[in-house]
Every structure is written in structure tokens, then in C-alpha cells.
Motif scaffolding. Structure first.
Motif, PDB file in Angstrom:
ATOM      1  N   SER A  17      -4.688   2.299  10.153  1.00  0.00           N
ATOM      2  CA  SER A  17      -6.111   2.231   9.580  1.00  0.00           C
ATOM      3  C   SER A  17      -6.869   1.215  10.954  1.00  0.00           C
ATOM      4  O   SER A  17      -5.921   0.703  11.876  1.00  0.00           O
ATOM      5  CB  SER A  17      -6.823   1.416   8.690  1.00  0.00           C
ATOM      6  N   HIS A  21      -3.793  -1.143   3.656  1.00  0.00           N
ATOM      7  CA  HIS A  21      -3.950   0.548   4.047  1.00  0.00           C
ATOM      8  C   HIS A  21      -2.494   1.278   3.916  1.00  0.00           C
ATOM      9  O   HIS A  21      -1.477   2.157   4.808  1.00  0.00           O
ATOM     10  CB  HIS A  21      -4.262   0.267   5.349  1.00  0.00           C
ATOM     11  N   ASP A  26       0.212   3.334   1.876  1.00  0.00           N
ATOM     12  CA  ASP A  26      -0.177   4.196   0.906  1.00  0.00           C
ATOM     13  C   ASP A  26       1.023   4.485   0.177  1.00  0.00           C
ATOM     14  O   ASP A  26       0.797   5.259  -0.851  1.00  0.00           O
ATOM     15  CB  ASP A  26      -1.520   4.989   1.617  1.00  0.00           C
ATOM     16  N   GLU A  47     -14.481   1.603  -1.646  1.00  0.00           N
ATOM     17  CA  GLU A  47     -14.638   2.870  -2.592  1.00  0.00           C
ATOM     18  C   GLU A  47     -13.429   3.187  -3.528  1.00  0.00           C
ATOM     19  O   GLU A  47     -12.768   4.046  -4.033  1.00  0.00           O
ATOM     20  CB  GLU A  47     -14.852   3.480  -1.581  1.00  0.00           C
ATOM     21  N   LYS A  48     -12.016   3.303  -2.378  1.00  0.00           N
ATOM     22  CA  LYS A  48     -10.350   3.255  -2.964  1.00  0.00           C
ATOM     23  C   LYS A  48      -9.836   2.606  -3.766  1.00  0.00           C
ATOM     24  O   LYS A  48      -9.229   3.079  -4.839  1.00  0.00           O
ATOM     25  CB  LYS A  48      -9.481   2.308  -1.752  1.00  0.00           C
ATOM     26  N   LYS A 103     -11.974   4.137  -6.811  1.00  0.00           N
ATOM     27  CA  LYS A 103     -11.451   5.342  -7.038  1.00  0.00           C
ATOM     28  C   LYS A 103      -9.995   5.663  -7.889  1.00  0.00           C
ATOM     29  O   LYS A 103      -9.657   6.211  -8.595  1.00  0.00           O
ATOM     30  CB  LYS A 103     -11.156   6.328  -5.478  1.00  0.00           C
ATOM     31  N   TYR A 158      -9.018  -6.858  -4.395  1.00  0.00           N
ATOM     32  CA  TYR A 158      -8.541  -5.980  -3.690  1.00  0.00           C
ATOM     33  C   TYR A 158      -7.106  -5.580  -3.995  1.00  0.00           C
ATOM     34  O   TYR A 158      -6.500  -4.422  -3.779  1.00  0.00           O
ATOM     35  CB  TYR A 158      -9.488  -5.659  -2.681  1.00  0.00           C
TER      36      TYR A 158
END
Length: 571
Positions: free
Chosen positions: A68, A173, A175, A205-206, A209, A224
């Protein structure tokens, strides 16, 4: 009491036999020097050992990691602990032990086959405790993630031979992660103000979603971390998170409360005693949240405890998930206070509640009488101001013959509606005072810079009632107090201002005695419904926001208000 190796190291360093008496006699500087030398010795000895690959290490790597552009985050670069930017607080070993024991108990038989994860591994304290509490054969896999590469390298060197795979990078980050059945974490506590704006938007946003929840832009970084770890947990996994208690009673904590009561089975929340701060440089109240990755059930019961240890708390109560879902916030007093029977109207029904004036530079705009005189400020530009509540000798502020508050050391607020050129022309003696604002650099402050006239204050009428915004209180004094203002003074944003709504004002005007009766009811609410709505912070600090004050109910309903309410008169 001391191992032979410990005695040998101490004798080698200090040429003395190790004893409790000797340790007790050391000065603070001697203790610090001893620790430094012992650490040097440990480092010297450790260099003789080569890392040994653990048999299960090769299965622990985090794969499909997408690098990232935000990997080197702003909050990692800032090192000022007072600014709350680094967010790095080392987990005390005693807390880590307490947390790990409870998490393992919740795992039940699953503790015999642990797949461990720590998303903010730091120095590896949770893994260290896990090593002590379990047999080596019980830990099947262990993964840690650390943003700071230097710390990651140090932790990897220390623990890799025991099976901890340390990955360097931004956890938020990664994933694709091998699923875990035990996650223990103390995520960075970074307020939203110190999160890079673009990075924060990406996180929201992540998280939105992935979770389907509406994440507030005011969320701290730890929110987060918890939401991102949902996908790292296999079904039935146990998670334990050491985080600030603020999520329990803030608007921006709603998403996390919703997650805990709908997406997982919340098992237990232990709140640590503010009188025993858990982190030397942390200014927040902390708690540990235990959860299980399974669907939430309305009839599940969650244990909330406070003080002492997790196993032996000072207070403990259980609440159903249904009850927790029904509450807008989980305040400390709601959880542990005595039940309150308040059935009067809410303050929001009776009052218009506003924040006090935010000047943007109290040190410039607020003056004592002699300071205003020395600065040649005309009386027409001086607005009387209430002092801080702790300086008031009474909860009722009387007025003098001029309408000023009858208090010692009267304060005034500089406020003017004239254009600056006109102000300087009409009142040339004020020039030095105005010029001092440039010397102090206050015109560059965001609030002041946003005004059309940099010295024009917010519009407020003198409030007949006020409520202090924050406080600690004592055994005999409520942390939040109501004030009755009989003067023409305004107040800064250390107060919340309470203006009776039109119909209530008519009722009060009809009989002035009712104003005192109403104030008596407000004071009674200090020891009743008000305390349920207070937010709890580190060091015993309590706060209340305007909207929260509006939900406070009067403890009783007097006849003169009851009649108005029954007749549905418009307030």
C-alpha cells in the motif's frame, strides 16, 4: 527466589550477592543503570544464538499481500506521546497475562490446538504469555504483524525460534491471511485527527464494504483493526482486544457496538480502574473486549466487570444482547450505577441546549478588569463572562447593580462588530492590543481565520441555566454540575448553556418561584439520571455533550409542569 542464572548475571555485573535487601537499597539511578547493564548482557548473550526455524513456521506466512502507498503512515512517523499520534502503548505483562488466561478459558477444548494471531504484535508480549500458559504442542501456528520494521525485526529475532512468524507491514492492507482461532491484540490507539485523510477514507470504504456497517469518520484506528480481523477469524474463534472505553458511549462508537451485538457473540467486557492507569502515557480509560466469531443471539448475556482483575473484579453485572441493542450508548453509570427511577420530562423537551462560546484564543480574548483597562478597551466591547465553575463559591451566580456576576476576579470577553479600520480610527488607543494578536500568531488559528471579523464572537444571550461540560468530582460533589445564572454574563464552551423553550419561559415568568423550583429539580438530577448519561474517560474525567444532556430526565414531575405536559402545550 532467584534463579542461579539471575544470581550469576548480577554477580558478574555488580560483584555483589543478589538479595532483596540489596535491591531495596538501590537508588533510582542505580536501578536504571542496573537495568541498562542487564539488558546489555542479555543482548550480548543473545548474539551467540542463531535463529532456529520452528517446524510450523513455513505455514504461517501471510500471502497475497498487496503493498500500500500508505504503508509508511503518518501516525508511525510522529513520536510525540502527548499529541496522541503514534498511538503505541506497550501492553503491561500483567494485563497480557490476565487477558490471555481469560481468552484461553473461553476457548475451552480449543486451547489444545491454537492458531494464534496478533495484528499489532509489538514486542510479542501476548505470544510470550501464550508460551508460558500452553505446552509447545498446543500452539500449532502463530502469526504477528508489525508496521514498524525495526520493531518487527527485533521481535522476529527474539521469537522466531519459538514459532512466531512476524510480518512487517500495514496489517490493514493484508488482504489474505491464514485463519486463526485465537486473536489477542492491543491495536494502535490513534485518534481520527492524526490519521492521514486519504488513508482514513480508504479504511472507511474498505471497512464499510466488508462489514455492511456505516463507519464514522471520527473513528479511531482501533475500530478498523477489530473490523478487519473478522475475516481473519475462523468460525468459533475467540478474540480479545485491549482498547479505549470511549467506543461504549460515543456516537462514533455506534458501528463497533453494532458489530459486537449483531455480527459476533460478545462474551465479556472488563473495564480497568482509572485510579490504576494501565499505560504511563495514555490519557484514556481502557478495557478489554472478549468476543467469539459466531452469530449473535438476542438472549445471550454479556458480563461487564470493572476494577481489579478480569478474574477478580470489583464489580460485575450481566446484560442481555437485546438490552444492549436497545441502548443508544453504554455508559458506565448505566452498567454499574444504582437503578434510577426518573419519570419527569427530558431536558431536551424543556430547554434549548447550546455549547458555550468558543473564542479560539482565550488567552487573548478573555481579560480581567484591570487588563482590559490597561489595554484601553472601551466598555462597549467588553462582555461579562462567567469564570470557570471550580472558582464559583455557589451554584447560584448573583448579579451586582450593573448586572455583572457577583464574583471575585470578574472576567470579560472582547467582542466587537466594527470593521477593523473603523475600530482603529475611532479608538486609536486600542492599537497596541490589536497588534499583539499578530505577535501571538492567533489570527492563523483555524477558528479565528474562518471569521469575517477575526475578533467577532459567536452570538449568545445570557443563559439562565448552565451545565458544566466536564469534571472529575469528588465523593460529595458531582462531576457535572448545574449552575443558575442571575447575571448578564455569558459563558465559554467549558459550559453547556440552557435556554428555556418559549412555553416554559412563559410558565416561569408567571411565577418567579418556579425558576428556583426548576433549579432544585436540576440539582436533584445531578445525583439521578444525569450520571447515567456521562461519558467516562481516563483519570476519572466525566463529560456530557449537548444531545446527551437533552436526554436527561428530571427525577420528578411537579404539578405546574405536569399540567402543561398533560395539556400538550408546546414547549
Amino acid at each position: 527466589m532467584f534463579s542461579s542464572k539471575t544470581k550469576d548475571v548480577f554477580a558478574k555485573l555488580f560483584s555483589q550477592n543478589l538479595s532483596l535487601e540489596l535491591l531495596a537499597s538501590l537508588s533510582d539511578s542505580d536501578r536504571i543503570d542496573a537495568i541498562r547493564q542487564i539488558c546489555d548482557e542479555i543482548h550480548f548473550v543473545a548474539k551467540d544464538f542463531e535463529p532456529v526455524e520452528h517446524p510450523y513456521q513455513q505455514d504461517c506466512n501471510l500471502e497475497k499481500y498487496e503493498s500500500s502507498p500508505y504503508e509508511a503512515l503518518s501516525w508511525d512517523k510522529n513520536k510525540d506521546p502527548d499529541a496522541n499520534q503514534s498511538g503505541l502503548y506497550i501492553t503491561p505483562p500483567e494485563l497480557a497475562t490476565d487477558i490471555t488466561r481469560c481468552a484461553l478459558d473461553l476457548m475451552g477444548a480449543g486451547r489444545n490446538s491454537v492458531f494464534f494471531g496478533d495484528p499489532a504484535v509489538g514486542n510479542g508480549v501476548f505470544f510470550s504469555i501464550l508460551q508460558h500458559l500452553l505446552d509447545d504442542s498446543s500452539i500449532k501456528s502463530a502469526i504477528g504483524v508489525e508496521l514498524n520494521n525495526q520493531i518487527a525485526q527485533s521481535t522476529r529475532s527474539k521469537w522466531s525460534r519459538y514459532g512466531l512468524e512476524v510480518n512487517s507491514g500495514d496489517y490493514l492492507h493484508f488482504d489474505s491471511k491464514p485463519d486463526r482461532n485465537l486473536i489477542l491484540g492491543n491495536p494502535p490507539y490513534v485518534r481520527f485527527q492524526h490519521i492521514d485523510k486519504a488513508y482514513g477514507q480508504l479504511l472507511r470504504e474498505k471497512a464499510t464494504k466488508a462489514s455492511g456497517l456505516k463507519i464514522s469518520g471520527l473513528s479511531g484506528l482501533y475500530v478498523y483493526f477489530i473490523l478487519a480481523s473478522h475475516s481473519w477469524m475462523r468460525e468459533g474463534a475467540i478474540g480479545a482486544w485491549l482498547i479505549p472505553t470511549e467506543f461504549m458511549d460515543t456516537n462514533y462508537g455506534f458501528a463497533l457496538r453494532q458489530y459486537l451485538t449483531t455480527s459476533v457473540r460478545l462474551k465479556k467486557i472488563h473495564i480497568y480502574d482509572d485510579a490504576l492507569p494501565q499505560f504511563e502515557n495514555a490519557k484514556v480509560s481502557s478495557c478489554v473486549v472478549f468476543l467469539e466469531k459466531n452469530g449473535a443471539r438476542e438472549d445471550d448475556y454479556v458480563t461487564f466487570s470493572h476494577g481489579g482483575s478480569i478474574d477478580d473484579p470489583q464489580q460485575s453485572r450481566s446484560f442481555s444482547i437485546g438490552f444492549l441493542r436497545s441502548k443508544r450508548r453504554w455508559t458506565f453509570e448505566m452498567l454499574f450505577g444504582e437503578p434510577v427511577d426518573s419519570y419527569g420530562p427530558t431536558l431536551g423537551e424543556l430547554f434549548e441546549i447550546k455549547r458555550g462560546i468558543a473564542t479560539g484564543a482565550n488567552e487573548f480574548f478573555i481579560l480581567k478588569r484591570d487588563e482590559a483597562y490597561d489595554a484601553n478597551i472601551p466598555d462597549e466591547f467588553l462582555v461579562p463572562l462567567l469564570p470557570k465553575s471550580r472558582t464559583l463559591s455557589s451554584a447560584i451566580v448573583r448579579r451586582d447593580a450593573k448586572g455583572l456576576p457577583a464574583v471575585n476576579n470578574q472576567l470579560f470577553l472582547f467582542d466587537c462588530s466594527l470593521e477593523e479600520l473603523e475600530l482603529r480610527r475611532k479608538f486609536p488607543l486600542i492599537k497596541k492590543f490589536l497588534d499583539s494578536a499578530d505577535e501571538m500568531g492567533i489570527k492563523d488559528r483555524s477558528l479565528i481565520r474562518s471569521r469575517r471579523l477575526w475578533y467577532r464572537q459567536e452570538r449568545r444571550d445570557p443563559p439562565p441555566f448552565l451545565c458544566t461540560y466536564m469534571g472529575r468530582g469528588t465523593n460529595t460533589v458531582s462531576p457535572i454540575r448545574f449552575i443558575k445564572n442571575e447575571s448578564d454574563a455569558l459563558a465559554t464552551n467549558t459550559y453547556l448553556l440552557m435556554y428555556p423553550k418559549p412555553r416554559l419561559q412563559v410558565i416561569l415568568d408567571q411565577n418567579p418561584v418556579r425558576e428556583r423550583d426548576l433549579f432544585d429539580l436540576l440539582q436533584a438530577a445531578e445525583d439521578a439520571d444525569l450520571r447515567i448519561n456521562l461519558r467516562k474517560y481516563g483519570g476519572g474525567l466525566r463529560k456530557i455533550e449537548p444531545r446527551e444532556l437533552g436526554t436527561v430526565r428530571l427525577p420528578t414531575l411537579p404539578e405546574w409542569l405536569k399540567e402543561a405536559l398533560e395539556n400538550k402545550l408546546d414547549f
